[in-house]
Design a protein around this motif. Structure first.
Motif, PDB file in Angstrom:
ATOM      1  N   PRO A 102      34.042  42.415  37.698  1.00 41.42           N
ATOM      2  CA  PRO A 102      34.943  41.323  38.088  1.00 41.42           C
ATOM      3  C   PRO A 102      36.318  41.841  38.525  1.00 41.42           C
ATOM      4  N   GLY A 103      36.748  41.400  39.698  1.00 46.60           N
ATOM      5  CA  GLY A 103      38.048  41.810  40.212  1.00 46.60           C
ATOM      6  C   GLY A 103      38.012  43.023  41.114  1.00 46.60           C
ATOM      7  N   PHE A 104      36.883  43.753  41.147  1.00 51.12           N
ATOM      8  CA  PHE A 104      36.798  44.938  42.000  1.00 51.12           C
ATOM      9  C   PHE A 104      36.585  44.497  43.450  1.00 51.12           C
ATOM     10  N   VAL A 105      37.357  45.080  44.367  1.00 48.02           N
ATOM     11  CA  VAL A 105      37.301  44.711  45.779  1.00 48.02           C
ATOM     12  C   VAL A 105      36.862  45.906  46.614  1.00 48.02           C
ATOM     13  N   PHE A 106      35.948  45.663  47.524  1.00 48.26           N
ATOM     14  CA  PHE A 106      35.483  46.708  48.437  1.00 48.26           C
ATOM     15  C   PHE A 106      36.330  46.658  49.714  1.00 48.26           C
ATOM     16  N   ASN A 107      37.102  47.713  49.903  1.00 49.67           N
ATOM     17  CA  ASN A 107      37.949  47.809  51.094  1.00 49.67           C
ATOM     18  C   ASN A 107      38.051  49.271  51.520  1.00 49.67           C
ATOM     19  N   GLU A 108      38.982  49.575  52.414  1.00 39.99           N
ATOM     20  CA  GLU A 108      39.127  50.926  52.940  1.00 39.99           C
ATOM     21  C   GLU A 108      39.422  51.952  51.850  1.00 39.99           C
ATOM     22  N   GLU A 109      39.993  51.515  50.745  1.00 40.87           N
ATOM     23  CA  GLU A 109      40.358  52.432  49.671  1.00 40.87           C
ATOM     24  C   GLU A 109      39.230  52.670  48.675  1.00 40.87           C
ATOM     25  N   THR A 110      38.250  51.776  48.622  1.00 41.16           N
ATOM     26  CA  THR A 110      37.219  51.869  47.580  1.00 41.16           C
ATOM     27  C   THR A 110      35.825  52.173  48.114  1.00 41.16           C
ATOM     28  N   THR A 111      35.634  52.157  49.441  1.00 39.32           N
ATOM     29  CA  THR A 111      34.323  52.466  49.999  1.00 39.32           C
ATOM     30  C   THR A 111      34.475  53.157  51.341  1.00 39.32           C
ATOM     31  N   ARG A 112      33.497  54.013  51.639  1.00 40.60           N
ATOM     32  CA  ARG A 112      33.499  54.736  52.908  1.00 40.60           C
ATOM     33  C   ARG A 112      32.704  54.012  53.981  1.00 40.60           C
ATOM     34  N   GLN A 136      31.867  41.807  48.086  1.00 39.42           N
ATOM     35  CA  GLN A 136      31.715  41.548  46.655  1.00 39.42           C
ATOM     36  C   GLN A 136      31.728  40.040  46.383  1.00 39.42           C
ATOM     37  N   LEU A 137      31.042  39.633  45.327  1.00 39.39           N
ATOM     38  CA  LEU A 137      31.074  38.237  44.897  1.00 39.39           C
ATOM     39  C   LEU A 137      32.405  37.956  44.215  1.00 39.39           C
ATOM     40  N   ASN A 138      32.955  36.797  44.463  1.00 36.18           N
ATOM     41  CA  ASN A 138      34.213  36.413  43.823  1.00 36.18           C
ATOM     42  C   ASN A 138      34.005  35.807  42.434  1.00 36.18           C
ATOM     43  N   ASN A 139      32.744  35.501  42.107  1.00 37.51           N
ATOM     44  CA  ASN A 139      32.452  34.901  40.794  1.00 37.51           C
ATOM     45  C   ASN A 139      31.602  35.831  39.932  1.00 37.51           C
ATOM     46  N   SER A 140      31.765  37.144  40.117  1.00 39.66           N
ATOM     47  CA  SER A 140      30.980  38.096  39.342  1.00 39.66           C
ATOM     48  C   SER A 140      31.340  38.028  37.860  1.00 39.66           C
ATOM     49  N   ILE A 141      30.443  38.524  37.027  1.00 39.77           N
ATOM     50  CA  ILE A 141      30.606  38.480  35.577  1.00 39.77           C
ATOM     51  C   ILE A 141      30.444  39.878  35.006  1.00 39.77           C
ATOM     52  N   LYS A 142      30.840  40.053  33.768  1.00 40.29           N
ATOM     53  CA  LYS A 142      30.629  41.326  33.098  1.00 40.29           C
ATOM     54  C   LYS A 142      29.152  41.437  32.711  1.00 40.29           C
ATOM     55  N   VAL A 143      28.522  42.523  33.122  1.00 41.21           N
ATOM     56  CA  VAL A 143      27.093  42.703  32.887  1.00 41.21           C
ATOM     57  C   VAL A 143      26.869  43.798  31.845  1.00 41.21           C
ATOM     58  N   VAL A 144      26.021  43.511  30.883  1.00 39.26           N
ATOM     59  CA  VAL A 144      25.643  44.479  29.856  1.00 39.26           C
ATOM     60  C   VAL A 144      24.146  44.708  29.954  1.00 39.26           C
ATOM     61  N   TRP A 145      23.729  45.984  30.040  1.00 38.69           N
ATOM     62  CA  TRP A 145      22.314  46.283  30.155  1.00 38.69           C
ATOM     63  C   TRP A 145      21.549  45.748  28.938  1.00 38.69           C
ATOM     64  N   GLY A 146      20.384  45.171  29.218  1.00 36.65           N
ATOM     65  CA  GLY A 146      19.538  44.668  28.149  1.00 36.65           C
ATOM     66  C   GLY A 146      19.890  43.271  27.689  1.00 36.65           C
ATOM     67  N   GLU A 147      20.913  42.656  28.314  1.00 39.96           N
ATOM     68  CA  GLU A 147      21.290  41.301  27.938  1.00 39.96           C
ATOM     69  C   GLU A 147      21.056  40.343  29.101  1.00 39.96           C
ATOM     70  N   TYR A 148      21.104  39.043  28.796  1.00 33.21           N
ATOM     71  CA  TYR A 148      20.798  38.048  29.813  1.00 33.21           C
ATOM     72  C   TYR A 148      21.820  38.012  30.941  1.00 33.21           C
ATOM     73  N   SER A 149      22.991  38.637  30.726  1.00 31.84           N
ATOM     74  CA  SER A 149      23.995  38.698  31.786  1.00 31.84           C
ATOM     75  C   SER A 149      23.462  39.415  33.023  1.00 31.84           C
ATOM     76  N   MET A 150      22.467  40.289  32.829  1.00 34.55           N
ATOM     77  CA  MET A 150      21.865  40.986  33.974  1.00 34.55           C
ATOM     78  C   MET A 150      21.140  40.004  34.883  1.00 34.55           C
ATOM     79  N   ILE A 151      20.329  39.114  34.315  1.00 33.46           N
ATOM     80  CA  ILE A 151      19.615  38.155  35.159  1.00 33.46           C
ATOM     81  C   ILE A 151      20.553  37.067  35.671  1.00 33.46           C
ATOM     82  N   ALA A 152      21.634  36.806  34.935  1.00 31.52           N
ATOM     83  CA  ALA A 152      22.646  35.871  35.440  1.00 31.52           C
ATOM     84  C   ALA A 152      23.297  36.432  36.696  1.00 31.52           C
ATOM     85  N   ALA A 153      23.567  37.743  36.711  1.00 29.91           N
ATOM     86  CA  ALA A 153      24.151  38.388  37.891  1.00 29.91           C
ATOM     87  C   ALA A 153      23.186  38.366  39.067  1.00 29.91           C
TER      88      ALA A 153
END
Length: 380
Positions: A108-118, A126-143
């Motif tokens: 959340p909050g990370f932006v892909f631009n000239e400084e962060t990607t080649r 990037q999605l503006n409504n992204s969430i914090k994802v933890v492996w093995g938790e339902y947040s993965m399928i929510a993402a």
């Protein structure tokens, strides 16, 4: 002289009729009680936090696409940036931009631009409504659902491919595009797995055990299946409440976890497979993934065994290694005693279009040695 009231004996037929009325009344009462219990159980499954309710009630209205050009939506699940962006930049450069779109679920909050990607293909994707994802938790399928929902907003997107930030394409864009668009089916790895007891009987009011399936989370789905996944408000809440990764073995949390009749459950390995099975859509999909993963089995200090994906480095990502992956034409499913011969649109094809997990050094070798290359000699 007082008159005694005369009692008229109830007829035999009247007694029988009263018994039947009593039986009917008890039957109706028990039926209503059963319905109330089911309703309360379902309500307990769907009584979630406001944020999770937002995830489980995304609604996309199905629309029939009437355009001339269908797109493939590439959906990246990234922890932060895309380490192999230079490889994907080379891949997309050979494509007509009218044939594809890119979406990224990142921190959340990370932006892909000239400084962060080649790669310019990732700018502001990037999605503006992204969430914090933890492996093995339902947040993965929510993402995953958030990615699909974003891609469904573009009606020209007709195929949806879920990729990790360590995935690499094995063919050029043209071949992958034709492979996906020409096939009318989804590609979803799905099989019965009885060795690991991940299904909990607490799910049975919504998910029958015979509908429970397992498979790789790296899917490619047609638009109608993407809409089904995003609009699902029944199965997803069950996974949020009852499909959870177990706490560390031997801990107090683990004892409480298993005391609730829960099982060690990884949502992203079961959710979409089980949902499509419950909707009777297995005939509309090829039950295999398009992303190759080499698995290695590790032992733990408690004697249990677990599977982990092998990482491709510079040393094991040469021409012979990549060609070996490309030459695979079938997949064996031991739990079902089934061999899945790979086909697309009823024609034999290589099983895999992508592979993971690649390091930057391995990806640089793919680029420098032209190992993605042209697909002119590959039939489709």
């Amino acid at each position: 002289m007082t008159r005694k009231s005369q009692l008229h004996p109830v007829s035999r037929n009247g007694v029988v009729w009263l018994q039947w009325k009593l039986i009917i009344f008890l039957y109706v009462a028990l039926s209503l009680l059963s319905l109330l219990c089911i309703h309360l159980q379902y309500y307990s499954l769907t009584t979630l936090s406001p944020l999770s309710l937002e995830w489980s009630h995304i609604h996309i209205r199905p629309r029939k696409y009437s355009g001339d050009r269908s797109k493939v939506a590439f959906l990246f699940l990234a922890r932060r940036d895309i380490p192999l962006d230079f490889l994907w930049d080379r891949f997309f450069k050979g494509a007509d931009q009218a044939n594809f779109s890119v979406y990224i679920h990142s921190l959340p909050g990370f932006v892909f631009n000239e400084e962060t990607t080649r790669s310019q293909y990732f700018y502001n994707r990037q999605l503006n409504n992204s969430i914090k994802v933890v492996w093995g938790e339902y947040s993965m399928i929510a993402a995953e659902r958030l990615l699909l929902a974003a891609a469904l907003e573009d009606h020209s997107n007709q195929r949806f491919v879920l990729l990790s930030d360590s995935c690499a394409p094995l063919y050029d864009f043209g071949y992958i595009y034709r492979y996906l668009i020409y096939s009318p089916r989804s590609f979803v790895d799905s099989f019965i797995h009885t060795k690991e007891r991940r299904y909990s009987m607490n799910m049975s009011s919504v998910i029958p055990e015979e509908k429970w399936r397992k498979g790789s989370q790296w899917i490619s789905v047609i638009r109608s299946h993407a809409e089904l996944i995003v609009n699902d408000g029944i199965v997803f809440p069950v996974f949020e409440k009852l499909c959870k990764k177990a706490p560390p073995f031997g801990s107090q949390e683990a004892r409480l976890f298993f005391k609730q009749n829960l099982r060690n459950c990884i949502p992203d390995e079961h959710y979409i497979q089980t949902l499509l099975k419950m909707r009777g859509l297995e005939s509309e999909m090829e039950p295999r993934t398009l992303t190759y993963t080499l698995w290695n089995i590790w032992g733990t200090k408690h004697g249990a065994k677990s599977w982990h994906p092998v990482t491709f480095t510079f040393e094991n990502s040469g021409p012979e290694d990549i060609q070996e992956i490309k030459s695979i034409n079938h997949v064996n499913y031991e739990s079902e005693s089934r061999t899945e011969w790979c086909k697309a649109n009823s024609k034999p094809v290589p099983c895999f279009l992508f592979a993971r997990k690649f390091t930057k050094e391995a990806a640089m070798r793919l680029v420098s040695e032209g190992l993605i290359g042209s697909s002119e000699n590959v039939s489709l």
